[in-house]
Design an enzyme around this catalytic site. Sequence first.
Site, PDB file in Angstrom:
ATOM      1  CG  HIS A   1      -1.880   1.112   1.320  1.00  0.00           C
ATOM      2  ND1 HIS A   1      -3.010   1.101   2.092  1.00  0.00           N
ATOM      3  CD2 HIS A   1      -1.873   2.336   0.737  1.00  0.00           C
ATOM      4  CE1 HIS A   1      -3.663   2.240   1.975  1.00  0.00           C
ATOM      5  NE2 HIS A   1      -2.983   3.015   1.158  1.00  0.00           N
TER       6      HIS A   1
ATOM      7  CD  GLU B   1       0.179   5.314  -0.640  1.00  0.00           C
ATOM      8  OE1 GLU B   1       0.907   5.217   0.353  1.00  0.00           O
ATOM      9  OE2 GLU B   1      -1.048   5.523  -0.546  1.00  0.00           O
TER      10      GLU B   1
ATOM     11  CG  HIS C   1       2.297   8.247   2.821  1.00  0.00           C
ATOM     12  ND1 HIS C   1       1.817   8.512   4.071  1.00  0.00           N
ATOM     13  CD2 HIS C   1       1.242   7.787   2.105  1.00  0.00           C
ATOM     14  CE1 HIS C   1       0.525   8.213   4.118  1.00  0.00           C
ATOM     15  NE2 HIS C   1       0.151   7.771   2.936  1.00  0.00           N
TER      16      HIS C   1
END
Length: 281
Positions: free
Chosen positions: A87, A145, A149
């Site tokens: 993920h 992502e 992040h």
Amino acid sequence: MNPFLPKSKSDLLLWQVLAFIISVLGGLCSGSSLEINGGDGVAAPREFDYFKLALQWPGTVCPRSPHCCSSNACCRGSNAPTEFTIHGLWPDYNDGTWPACCTRSSFDRKEISTLLDPLEKYWPSLSCGSPSKCYGGKGSFWGHEWEKHGTCSSPVVQDEYNYFLTTLNVYFKYNVTRVLNEAGYVPSNSEKYPLGGIVSAIENAFHATPSLACSNGAVKELYLCFNKDFKPRDCAVRSSLQSEIFSQSSCPTYVSLPVHVSLGLEDDGTTVAWIPDNETL
Ligand code: U2P
């Protein structure tokens, strides 16, 4: 008379100096890294404490992903993923919150052109949805992502290519699917497994405690945690709201690890609706 208007040459100079200082400060703020907090707390612009490798279980995620499109790996028929897939690699704080969208470095697919094969296989999107980008609009799963992040992973991970390469390397080194299979926790639509047994199997292999998230009693995500040098560490965190150390889990005592059935063809032979990629949800 307007009290804010300069009355003399020296007043005018003072105003000009103040205006200059304000414009310089404004420029600094808009150019500096923006750090917003994904948890409930207040924004805290500081370096993260540890990494969390978030893995998803296709057997649980795919049945909740109702549409097919070319970007949805759940619909790859016999090539659909049967192992935990990535993920994301998330920089987190010890208090249970995390930074997000830390710089304006936007995702560039060209940067990771040499990694596309393993990324398609081990870090695929398991839906047709386009996650929201940090600064508006919708983007690809990888773009989301990286921007949310990856941009907060500095100084350990410095750029987009390294973010994806590092994540793949950590994923290959700590192979959760293999550890669980070897311990007898194999995909099944009839068995239920003790959550404690799954946690112990990972602890024995990696010497650190993972955490898990479930949906209706089925394992949906599994998290491995790492210090900044990528040595495994426990995922339990100290909550900013509670003083004790706790490990969040939405899982019951016995959990299932469902077998993935490709969304392209249902058990009864009917097919799921395919939608064009430009109509992603
Ligand atoms: O849990 C829901 C979403 O919150 C984000 N999250 C969760 C835990 C954590 O430690 N860090 C974190 O970022 C994830 O958001 P996403 O990357 O999916 O946008 C997670 O899905």
